[in-house]
Design a protein around this motif. Structure first.
Motif, PDB file in Angstrom:
ATOM      1  N   ASP A 184      10.315 -22.100  98.519  1.00 49.70           N
ATOM      2  CA  ASP A 184       9.553 -23.344  98.028  1.00 49.70           C
ATOM      3  C   ASP A 184       8.261 -23.336  99.059  1.00 49.70           C
ATOM      4  O   ASP A 184       8.295 -22.902 100.356  1.00 49.70           O
ATOM      5  N   ILE A 185       7.341 -23.999  98.441  1.00 46.13           N
ATOM      6  CA  ILE A 185       6.062 -23.984  99.135  1.00 46.13           C
ATOM      7  C   ILE A 185       5.921 -25.363 100.057  1.00 46.13           C
ATOM      8  O   ILE A 185       6.334 -26.486  99.345  1.00 46.13           O
ATOM      9  N   ARG A 186       5.768 -25.312 101.256  1.00 46.30           N
ATOM     10  CA  ARG A 186       6.030 -26.752 101.882  1.00 46.30           C
ATOM     11  C   ARG A 186       4.853 -27.072 102.997  1.00 46.30           C
ATOM     12  O   ARG A 186       4.168 -25.882 103.351  1.00 46.30           O
ATOM     13  N   ALA A 187       4.657 -28.107 103.367  1.00 45.44           N
ATOM     14  CA  ALA A 187       3.332 -28.208 104.203  1.00 45.44           C
ATOM     15  C   ALA A 187       3.658 -28.052 105.384  1.00 45.44           C
ATOM     16  O   ALA A 187       4.709 -28.483 106.067  1.00 45.44           O
ATOM     17  N   PRO A 188       2.892 -27.356 106.171  1.00 40.33           N
ATOM     18  CA  PRO A 188       3.223 -26.941 107.746  1.00 40.33           C
ATOM     19  C   PRO A 188       2.684 -28.190 108.722  1.00 40.33           C
ATOM     20  O   PRO A 188       3.357 -28.118 109.918  1.00 40.33           O
ATOM     21  N   ALA A 189       2.059 -28.977 108.136  1.00 43.38           N
ATOM     22  CA  ALA A 189       1.708 -30.311 109.009  1.00 43.38           C
ATOM     23  C   ALA A 189       1.389 -31.399 108.142  1.00 43.38           C
ATOM     24  O   ALA A 189       1.292 -31.321 106.843  1.00 43.38           O
ATOM     25  N   ALA A 190       1.527 -32.597 108.799  1.00 40.09           N
ATOM     26  CA  ALA A 190       1.215 -33.647 107.871  1.00 40.09           C
ATOM     27  C   ALA A 190      -0.387 -33.755 107.623  1.00 40.09           C
ATOM     28  O   ALA A 190      -1.048 -33.531 108.453  1.00 40.09           O
ATOM     29  N   GLY A 191      -0.646 -34.439 106.560  1.00 42.44           N
ATOM     30  CA  GLY A 191      -2.208 -34.145 106.391  1.00 42.44           C
ATOM     31  C   GLY A 191      -2.311 -34.748 104.731  1.00 42.44           C
ATOM     32  O   GLY A 191      -1.473 -35.412 104.091  1.00 42.44           O
ATOM     33  N   LEU A 192      -3.553 -34.842 104.562  1.00 41.16           N
ATOM     34  CA  LEU A 192      -4.155 -35.041 103.142  1.00 41.16           C
ATOM     35  C   LEU A 192      -4.436 -33.830 102.273  1.00 41.16           C
ATOM     36  O   LEU A 192      -5.082 -32.821 102.467  1.00 41.16           O
ATOM     37  N   VAL A 193      -3.716 -34.011 100.995  1.00 41.17           N
ATOM     38  CA  VAL A 193      -4.161 -32.711 100.071  1.00 41.17           C
ATOM     39  C   VAL A 193      -5.238 -32.848  99.548  1.00 41.17           C
ATOM     40  O   VAL A 193      -5.836 -33.941  98.757  1.00 41.17           O
ATOM     41  N   LEU A 194      -5.970 -31.682  99.547  1.00 40.04           N
ATOM     42  CA  LEU A 194      -7.572 -31.510  99.141  1.00 40.04           C
ATOM     43  C   LEU A 194      -7.711 -30.892  97.989  1.00 40.04           C
ATOM     44  O   LEU A 194      -8.465 -31.294  96.964  1.00 40.04           O
ATOM     45  N   ALA A 195      -6.974 -29.799  97.764  1.00 35.44           N
ATOM     46  CA  ALA A 195      -7.081 -29.141  96.587  1.00 35.44           C
ATOM     47  C   ALA A 195      -5.767 -28.424  96.071  1.00 35.44           C
ATOM     48  O   ALA A 195      -4.747 -28.232  97.070  1.00 35.44           O
ATOM     49  N   ARG A 196      -5.491 -28.307  94.921  1.00 33.03           N
ATOM     50  CA  ARG A 196      -4.119 -27.625  94.401  1.00 33.03           C
ATOM     51  C   ARG A 196      -4.628 -26.485  93.224  1.00 33.03           C
ATOM     52  O   ARG A 196      -5.549 -26.790  92.609  1.00 33.03           O
ATOM     53  N   ALA A 197      -4.098 -25.500  93.599  1.00 34.19           N
ATOM     54  CA  ALA A 197      -4.502 -24.377  92.420  1.00 34.19           C
ATOM     55  C   ALA A 197      -3.143 -23.580  92.020  1.00 34.19           C
ATOM     56  O   ALA A 197      -3.085 -22.513  92.157  1.00 34.19           O
ATOM     57  N   VAL A 198      -2.197 -24.440  91.776  1.00 34.84           N
ATOM     58  CA  VAL A 198      -0.928 -23.934  91.021  1.00 34.84           C
ATOM     59  C   VAL A 198      -0.386 -24.865  90.134  1.00 34.84           C
ATOM     60  O   VAL A 198      -0.658 -26.142  90.082  1.00 34.84           O
ATOM     61  N   GLU A 199       0.198 -24.403  88.918  1.00 36.43           N
ATOM     62  CA  GLU A 199       0.984 -25.118  87.802  1.00 36.43           C
ATOM     63  C   GLU A 199       2.167 -24.714  87.522  1.00 36.43           C
ATOM     64  O   GLU A 199       2.447 -23.589  87.950  1.00 36.43           O
ATOM     65  N   PRO A 200       3.024 -25.659  86.975  1.00 34.80           N
ATOM     66  CA  PRO A 200       4.338 -25.150  86.623  1.00 34.80           C
ATOM     67  C   PRO A 200       4.558 -24.057  85.551  1.00 34.80           C
ATOM     68  O   PRO A 200       3.386 -23.920  84.615  1.00 34.80           O
ATOM     69  N   GLY A 201       5.382 -22.940  85.740  1.00 33.14           N
ATOM     70  CA  GLY A 201       5.189 -21.814  84.945  1.00 33.14           C
ATOM     71  C   GLY A 201       4.433 -20.679  85.417  1.00 33.14           C
ATOM     72  O   GLY A 201       4.519 -19.481  84.933  1.00 33.14           O
ATOM     73  N   GLN A 202       3.695 -20.808  86.462  1.00 37.15           N
ATOM     74  CA  GLN A 202       2.918 -19.666  87.118  1.00 37.15           C
ATOM     75  C   GLN A 202       3.810 -19.011  88.029  1.00 37.15           C
ATOM     76  O   GLN A 202       4.662 -19.534  88.659  1.00 37.15           O
ATOM     77  N   ILE A 203       3.523 -17.549  87.730  1.00 39.78           N
ATOM     78  CA  ILE A 203       4.333 -16.806  88.502  1.00 39.78           C
ATOM     79  C   ILE A 203       3.587 -16.459  90.054  1.00 39.78           C
ATOM     80  O   ILE A 203       2.405 -16.068  89.846  1.00 39.78           O
ATOM     81  N   VAL A 204       3.961 -16.626  91.026  1.00 40.20           N
ATOM     82  CA  VAL A 204       3.342 -16.541  92.415  1.00 40.20           C
ATOM     83  C   VAL A 204       4.021 -15.443  93.205  1.00 40.20           C
ATOM     84  O   VAL A 204       5.179 -15.279  93.000  1.00 40.20           O
ATOM     85  N   GLY A 205       3.100 -14.863  93.947  1.00 45.08           N
ATOM     86  CA  GLY A 205       3.589 -13.708  94.791  1.00 45.08           C
ATOM     87  C   GLY A 205       3.105 -13.884  96.398  1.00 45.08           C
ATOM     88  O   GLY A 205       2.280 -14.592  96.591  1.00 45.08           O
ATOM     89  N   GLY A 206       3.702 -12.892  97.179  1.00 46.46           N
ATOM     90  CA  GLY A 206       3.277 -12.819  98.575  1.00 46.46           C
ATOM     91  C   GLY A 206       1.823 -12.525  98.682  1.00 46.46           C
ATOM     92  O   GLY A 206       1.234 -13.242  99.776  1.00 46.46           O
ATOM     93  N   GLY A 207       1.329 -11.777  97.865  1.00 45.87           N
ATOM     94  CA  GLY A 207      -0.366 -11.623  97.829  1.00 45.87           C
ATOM     95  C   GLY A 207      -1.132 -12.534  97.256  1.00 45.87           C
ATOM     96  O   GLY A 207      -2.347 -12.330  96.967  1.00 45.87           O
ATOM     97  N   GLN A 208      -0.460 -13.690  96.635  1.00 48.43           N
ATOM     98  CA  GLN A 208      -1.305 -14.825  96.081  1.00 48.43           C
ATOM     99  C   GLN A 208      -2.229 -15.357  96.698  1.00 48.43           C
ATOM    100  O   GLN A 208      -2.223 -15.516  97.977  1.00 48.43           O
ATOM    101  N   ALA A 209      -3.430 -15.772  96.054  1.00 45.49           N
ATOM    102  CA  ALA A 209      -4.460 -16.576  96.754  1.00 45.49           C
ATOM    103  C   ALA A 209      -3.871 -17.997  97.358  1.00 45.49           C
ATOM    104  O   ALA A 209      -2.729 -18.342  96.880  1.00 45.49           O
ATOM    105  N   VAL A 210      -4.710 -18.818  97.877  1.00 42.31           N
ATOM    106  CA  VAL A 210      -4.373 -19.969  98.409  1.00 42.31           C
ATOM    107  C   VAL A 210      -3.893 -20.905  97.339  1.00 42.31           C
ATOM    108  O   VAL A 210      -4.800 -21.073  96.224  1.00 42.31           O
ATOM    109  N   LEU A 211      -3.051 -21.747  97.179  1.00 44.48           N
ATOM    110  CA  LEU A 211      -2.402 -22.618  96.478  1.00 44.48           C
ATOM    111  C   LEU A 211      -2.684 -23.938  96.498  1.00 44.48           C
ATOM    112  O   LEU A 211      -2.737 -24.752  95.638  1.00 44.48           O
ATOM    113  N   PHE A 212      -2.568 -24.463  97.989  1.00 42.69           N
ATOM    114  CA  PHE A 212      -2.802 -25.728  98.336  1.00 42.69           C
ATOM    115  C   PHE A 212      -4.076 -25.685  99.473  1.00 42.69           C
ATOM    116  O   PHE A 212      -4.161 -24.849 100.331  1.00 42.69           O
ATOM    117  N   ARG A 213      -4.572 -26.724  99.605  1.00 42.28           N
ATOM    118  CA  ARG A 213      -5.535 -27.044 100.898  1.00 42.28           C
ATOM    119  C   ARG A 213      -5.433 -28.122 101.473  1.00 42.28           C
ATOM    120  O   ARG A 213      -5.362 -29.281 100.540  1.00 42.28           O
TER     121      ARG A 213
END
Length: 395
Positions: free
Chosen positions: A205-234
């Protein structure tokens, strides 16, 4: 035979034959000119002598020639040195978030840009069906290892009871003790493997490391992600923003850390108060500019990537302040006109300080108690007497 054709006109003048009489209007014009000249000569020679002018009665005329001007006593006020700059907005501490574990198929995305999240909150979930089965298998191995350890422990206890009676040798007791210790070790290994698998599953599961405001999202349900994947959230940590103000080299040298600044985003009617938290240690050799980073609290008008203007307080001083219309200049420098006790204009050379919307601060040349000419100074001359009208300077 010659005949005399001369005739006499009605006025008794002799007229020759064939010449018409002169027009009557010309005669009257000549008479009028003669009369006018006679009147002028009579006025010149017979006009009365001018009366002596009484100095006491002429004061009113002189007063009408003295100009009336506006003057003010500026006093001394606290004048802030303001530095203006422009730049872009950004998150002060931006956290890029990607895949920590092995990755897999994204099943759900739980946040949107603009949402506030807490530390450890799940942002997106990844399918873990295979990993869950692996964890269950390891949990079964842990239960088997514990059962073996319990059997080895009970056999050792019985052997210890029989060794005193001579039914079992001490060597058998030692072997059973080793068997019990080996069973315990296998339990520890199985538990460690299970804990590792469960930890890996949690990292899916992708979790927030600290409290804050979500600025951007770059992932959608059904997408396959891996360890070398680009940034999914900012995420902007705690929602803190900043403005990166571009300042000229001279202005940057006057800015200090902790200086108060008012930032106004483009399109916003209100400014946001912040503080300079970092002054760039380098200057761009091409533009001769540096960056002052202004920390800002969260506000809806602050959008990272936007443009804004800043007014930074670089210091303050106590000095007189005048409107720009009162300050004059020539080849000798800047000056103002002040009035002495006789209401006469006196030139006073000055050195100007900060120039702002509120006016011009006077660094030297005035102490604030003088009566300073506010307007029309360009039409006056030193020593000229005036009628002052005292007004109050609007701040």
């Amino acid at each position: 035979m010659n005949y005399d054709t001369s005739t006499i006109d009605a006025d008794g003048r002799l007229l020759t034959d064939g010449s018409p009489p002169p027009p009557r209007w010309r005669r009257w014009a000549v008479i009028g000119v003669v009369v006018l000249l006679a009147g002028i000569l009579a006025w010149v020679f017979f006009r009365p002598a001018p009366e002596a002018v009484d100095p006491l009665k002429s004061g009113g005329a002189r007063d009408q020639q003295i100009p009336s001007i506006s003057v003010a006593v500026p006093g001394r006020d606290t004048v802030r040195a303001i530095i203006s700059g422009t730049g872009s907005l950004a998150a002060r501490r931006e956290m890029p978030i990607g895949v920590v574990g092995e990755g897999g198929l994204v099943t759900r995305v739980l946040v949107e840009p603009g949402d506030w999240v807490r530390a450890g909150q799940t942002l997106a979930t990844v399918d873990r069906s295979v990993q869950a089965e692996t964890a269950e298998s390891l949990a079964a191995q842990v239960r088997v290892a514990r059962a073996d350890a319990e059997i080895a422990e009970s056999e050792l206890k019985r052997a210890q009871q029989l060794v005193d009676r001579g039914f079992i040798s001490k060597a058998d007791v030692e072997r059973r003790t080793a068997t019990r210790d080996g069973a315990r070790a296998r339990v520890a290994v199985a538990e460690a493997q299970l804990a590792e698998t469960r930890a890996r599953n949690q990292r899916l599961d992708i979790r927030a490391p600290a409290a804050g405001l979500v600025l951007a999202r770059a992932v959608e349900p059904g997408q396959i992600v891996g360890g070398g994947q680009a940034v999914l959230f900012r995420i902007a940590m705690d929602g803190q923003m900043e403005m990166r103000a571009q300042l000229a080299e001279n202005d940057l040298a006057r800015v200090r850390r902790g200086a108060v600044a008012d930032v106004t985003p483009v399109g916003a009617s209100e400014s946001v108060r912040g503080q300079v938290w970092q002054v760039s240690p380098i200057i761009d050799p091409q533009t001769r500019q540096g960056i002052a980073r202004i920390a800002l609290p969260y506000a809806e008008s602050l959008r990272p990537g936007g443009f804004a203007s800043a007014r930074i307080v670089a210091g303050a001083s106590v000095s007189p302040q005048l409107p720009e219309s009162a300050v004059l200049s020539d080849s000798n420098g800047n000056y103002v006109y002040v009035l002495n006790d006789k209401n006469q204009v006196v030139r006073r050379d000055i050195r100007i300080g900060e120039v702002s919307d509120g006016g011009v601060s006077i660094a030297s040349g005035l102490d604030g108690t003088e009566r300073v000419v506010l307007t029309a100074g360009g039409f006056l001359a030193p020593g000229q007497k005036v009628k002052p009208t005292l007004v109050k300077i609007e701040r």
